[in-house]
Scaffold this active site. Sequence first.
Site, PDB file in Angstrom:
ATOM      1  CD  GLU A 126       8.596 -38.818 -22.083  1.00  8.95           C
ATOM      2  OE1 GLU A 126       8.654 -38.698 -20.686  1.00  8.95           O
ATOM      3  OE2 GLU A 126       9.568 -38.339 -22.825  1.00  8.95           O
TER       4      GLU A 126
ATOM      5  NE  ARG B   1      17.924 -24.915 -13.494  1.00  5.59           N
ATOM      6  CZ  ARG B   1      17.406 -25.766 -12.596  1.00  5.59           C
ATOM      7  NH1 ARG B   1      18.283 -26.041 -11.502  1.00  5.59           N
ATOM      8  NH2 ARG B   1      16.490 -26.347 -12.779  1.00  5.59           N
TER       9      ARG B   1
ATOM     10  CE  LYS C 253      10.389 -31.584 -20.328  1.00  6.21           C
ATOM     11  NZ  LYS C 253      10.533 -30.189 -19.978  1.00  6.21           N
TER      12      LYS C 253
ATOM     13  CG  HIS D 292       4.733 -33.569 -12.399  1.00  6.77           C
ATOM     14  ND1 HIS D 292       5.277 -34.767 -12.456  1.00  6.77           N
ATOM     15  CD2 HIS D 292       3.558 -33.368 -12.445  1.00  6.77           C
ATOM     16  CE1 HIS D 292       3.823 -35.247 -13.240  1.00  6.77           C
ATOM     17  NE2 HIS D 292       3.092 -34.375 -12.997  1.00  6.77           N
TER      18      HIS D 292
END
Length: 623
Positions: free
Chosen positions: A200, A297, A116, A235
């Site tokens: 973040e 993908r 990430k 999530h």
Amino acid sequence: MIPSLLIANRGEIARRVIRTCKRLGVRAIAVYSEADTNAPFVREADEAHLIGPSPARESYLVAENLLEAARRSGAAAIHPGYGFLSENAEFAEKVIAAGLVWVGPKPAAIRAMGLKHAAKSLMAQAGVPVTPGYLGDDQSPETLAREAERIGFPLLIKAVAGGGGKGMRKVEHLAEFAAALDSCKREAASAFGDERVLLERYASAPRHIEVQVFGDSHGNIVHLYERDCSLQRRHQKVIEEAPAPGMPDDVRAAVCDAALKAARAVAYEGAGTIEFIADTSDGLRADRIWFMEMNTRLQVEHPVTEAVTGLDLVEWQLRVASGEALPLRQEDIRLQGHAIEARLYAENPDTGFLPSTGRLEIFHLPASVRADSAVEQGGEVTAYYDPMIAKLIAHGPTRQAALRRLAEACGEVRVWPVKTNAAFLAHTLRHEAFAAARLDTGFIAAHLPALLGSPAPDEPVLRAAAQARVAAHATPAPLQGFRLNAPPRIEVRLACEGEAHTITLTPPLPATPALPVHSQGEETLVFSGGRVFAFTEISADDTGHGPGGADGLILAPMPGHVLSVAVQPGLRVAKGAPLLVMEAMKMEMTLSAPFEGVVAELNTAPGARVAEGALLLRLETGD
């Protein structure tokens, strides 16, 4: 076109790829574990090869086994599907080194987007807006705390190699930061072997917006518009739709342009998804949508994009992998109506969404919508893999039309004895706030009681069950409650989930119940709104059953493995004390003592595989 394709995956995605292969005349080769020997995708493929035992780590995750199956079958290419090794750059390199075609992006692109923090740095350099935060290499607690103060609270701590919600913590105040950081690092190290984190800004009222992109080896890259995947639980996505509701044209243009920049930055080939997080506290705005990550993908939710564009994304994958140029230019790709997808899971929402496994004695999906299923009636849902057993996809001229179709379809699902979330999906799709597109990633948690609905049978269900039981008797039950000039009545006493019900019927009874009913022996099943209610008749001397656990019998709430046992026979335990830990379908559950007592009987041990309802141990009060 590729002449033959090995599908390095299972379930509904394997069946999905096989369908396109058959239409294009490509020989489809399946691989399967021992648990999937009788799975539909194995039968539907042109040929299939066993690659190992049931656990994925011994079969679908073993690159050498997959490559050996490709060699034996003479496959020309490998399609990785999603999950398993689909985003593993090393596997992609092994496929290419073996002289096979990899149906996916170049390994370098997979690697560039795999971490990430590295991906966000790359995106920032490419002019793609990224979430404000900290991506630095200095991982000292002092630096991270200082950067957290700079960013402001609330914020997210996220594992750089994370996924699936693991290694992620929301922090509200600086005083909570140190403990949350330690916890996040431990979980990241355990799950991914990498304790590094990034920070973040936490988006208020966040929505998950993603853009489907496609590239070819000739330098062409296009987008196929956006999807909204905000409805999530733990999530994990539950409901997805395309296009994103309430998306202004200028914001759509901005986010799709950002996705193209991201794809061009890694010279992307094949199908990919650029995921963004949107702060919608002031509506959908271009300056409040930030890059989150890229999935290199095909996605589970790709059918909604197929529905609104009229395209076959698997066909595009195969054509690009064969060296062809993209079939369409950007200006030729148009949106057509609205599509919504719901993921049907083998789980029980009434027990905290615990996984449910077993043989599918009844498995009926509606024909009114597209249904991509992993299983069929008579098949087995095991504890080895993800609990998603099907996807239901509805398309309509408007969002409201698609919503109505999908809600009705979820209500028509009939599955037994495996539990599903069909009723939960139907309630969600019909919820007033969702219908009005007032949604964000916290929607399910905020509205959970209403989305679960009542597990108790309503009047139409009770009457349908009673009518079925009366019809099942060789001779009608005796009429009761005679009154002069009054119609006769029939009283039926039934039990459902431990609750007794008395239903009064007045003849003549309808020939068939208004709801789907299935009778098997002494049990009557009534299907309504995605739920199934199991009834048995109560005899005159039956006093019913007490609440579960009150008698000290600790039963397995789901099939799976016993990870650990904290007690031994003769040990006195307090009420609420942990007794043992079970695991199934990637979920752990601790079973606790329902009252203070003594362990009178222990019938399991660490490592044991147990069936749902198995007696694990018995407590006595010890008075």
